[in-house]
Design a protein around this motif. Sequence first.
Motif, short mmCIF file in Angstrom:
data_model
loop_
_atom_site.label_atom_id
_atom_site.label_comp_id
_atom_site.label_asym_id
_atom_site.label_seq_id
_atom_site.Cartn_x
_atom_site.Cartn_y
_atom_site.Cartn_z
N UNK A 62 0.82 -1.21 0.00
CA UNK A 62 0.00 0.00 0.00
C UNK A 62 0.86 1.27 0.00
N UNK A 63 1.87 1.31 0.88
CA UNK A 63 2.68 2.52 0.98
C UNK A 63 3.57 2.72 -0.24
N UNK A 64 4.09 1.63 -0.80
CA UNK A 64 4.91 1.76 -2.00
C UNK A 64 4.08 2.27 -3.17
N UNK A 65 2.85 1.77 -3.29
CA UNK A 65 1.96 2.22 -4.37
C UNK A 65 1.64 3.70 -4.22
N UNK A 66 1.39 4.14 -2.99
CA UNK A 66 1.07 5.55 -2.76
C UNK A 66 2.29 6.43 -3.01
N UNK A 67 3.45 5.98 -2.54
CA UNK A 67 4.67 6.75 -2.77
C UNK A 67 4.98 6.90 -4.25
N UNK A 68 4.77 5.84 -5.00
CA UNK A 68 4.99 5.86 -6.44
C UNK A 68 4.00 6.79 -7.12
N UNK A 69 2.74 6.73 -6.70
CA UNK A 69 1.73 7.60 -7.28
C UNK A 69 2.03 9.07 -6.99
N UNK A 70 2.50 9.35 -5.77
CA UNK A 70 2.83 10.73 -5.39
C UNK A 70 3.94 11.29 -6.27
N UNK A 71 4.97 10.48 -6.52
CA UNK A 71 6.08 10.94 -7.36
C UNK A 71 5.65 11.11 -8.81
N UNK A 72 4.76 10.23 -9.27
CA UNK A 72 4.28 10.32 -10.64
C UNK A 72 3.47 11.60 -10.85
N UNK A 73 2.57 11.88 -9.91
CA UNK A 73 1.73 13.08 -10.01
C UNK A 73 2.58 14.34 -9.92
N UNK A 74 3.61 14.31 -9.05
CA UNK A 74 4.49 15.47 -8.88
C UNK A 74 5.47 15.63 -10.03
N UNK A 75 5.57 14.62 -10.89
CA UNK A 75 6.47 14.70 -12.03
C UNK A 75 7.92 14.46 -11.68
N UNK A 76 8.19 13.87 -10.52
CA UNK A 76 9.58 13.64 -10.10
C UNK A 76 10.06 12.23 -10.44
N UNK A 77 9.19 11.41 -11.02
CA UNK A 77 9.59 10.06 -11.41
C UNK A 77 9.82 10.02 -12.92
N UNK A 78 11.06 9.80 -13.30
CA UNK A 78 11.41 9.71 -14.71
C UNK A 78 12.10 8.37 -14.96
N UNK A 79 11.61 7.63 -15.96
CA UNK A 79 12.18 6.32 -16.26
C UNK A 79 12.60 6.30 -17.72
N UNK A 80 13.90 6.21 -17.96
CA UNK A 80 14.40 6.11 -19.33
C UNK A 80 14.15 4.70 -19.86
N UNK A 81 14.30 4.55 -21.16
CA UNK A 81 14.09 3.23 -21.78
C UNK A 81 15.04 2.19 -21.21
N UNK A 82 16.30 2.58 -21.06
CA UNK A 82 17.30 1.66 -20.51
C UNK A 82 16.98 1.30 -19.07
N UNK A 83 16.59 2.31 -18.28
CA UNK A 83 16.24 2.05 -16.89
C UNK A 83 14.99 1.19 -16.80
N UNK A 84 14.06 1.38 -17.73
CA UNK A 84 12.83 0.59 -17.74
C UNK A 84 13.11 -0.89 -17.95
N UNK A 85 14.00 -1.21 -18.88
CA UNK A 85 14.37 -2.61 -19.13
C UNK A 85 15.07 -3.20 -17.91
N UNK A 86 16.00 -2.42 -17.36
CA UNK A 86 16.75 -2.90 -16.21
C UNK A 86 15.85 -3.17 -15.01
N UNK A 87 14.93 -2.23 -14.71
CA UNK A 87 14.06 -2.39 -13.55
C UNK A 87 13.05 -3.52 -13.78
N UNK A 88 12.67 -3.76 -15.04
CA UNK A 88 11.76 -4.87 -15.33
C UNK A 88 12.43 -6.21 -15.02
#
Length: 266
Positions: free
Chosen positions: A194-220
């Motif tokens: 629950x808290x991780x989902x909320x923290x992720x949503x907060x960063x997404x709404x604030x525009x502070x979460x940026x995921x590059x293509x390379x980072x996206x593959x790595x994190x997947x």
Amino acid sequence: MIIEALVIGLLVGIVVGSLGAGGGILSVPILVYILGQDPHQATGLSLIIVGLTAAVSLATRARSGNVAWREGSLFALVGLAGTWVGSALGPLVPARALMLSFCALLGAVAVFMVRSQLHPSASSSSDEAGDANVNKGSWTLATVCQVVALATLTGFLTGFFGVGGGFAIVPALHLALRYPMKRASATSLLVMVITAAFGLASRTIAGTLTITAEAGVMVALFTAASMGGGIVGARLTQRVSNRVLGLVFAALLVCVAASTLVATLV
């Protein structure tokens, strides 16, 4: 990079699944110093990894009946305010200061883990006798105040450092609510989701979460391996004592804190 992400992700998942803690504490420095991610981006990516790993581990641990769904959900919801504040402040802190404070946090958690395992409370003995026998008494005002304070602090750390908060949730549930360790670690997974989902949503709404293509593959890849490790770790709790797991985890924290501190200062 691919092999590293898979192997390390598997190990992180095992820790999360077995202890209900540690995913973010391990994944943040790993993402920064081994997988080459920016510290601020790493805290956001860590929320994805930890949240999904905890969700898979939770599904496995739920079969044992050790998850306190109502109390865990309330704990997480109370902590959301802290998560929002932490998510807002985290990106504003210089990267070096963020990592140094992270090292201090690791050290503090390691000390707590060692003390709790070397001097276990009487309630922890119920882990082996049966986790279903849990203190179901009514909450006192003091207990409620403890839960609110600990939940808020846990939520703040989750948002600020991009960690799942399990390292604080487990002792909070164990000490404040008198949960046996296995029940506390299982319920911790619910709170982490629950808290991780909320923290992720907060960063997404604030525009502070940026995921590059390379980072996206790595994190997947990291997340997929971590989820698999989470299933393995969840099953380990049935065969390995919490005391052994706790002491190993404390030693791991010390190693990670030391290596992170050296990497940050050099």
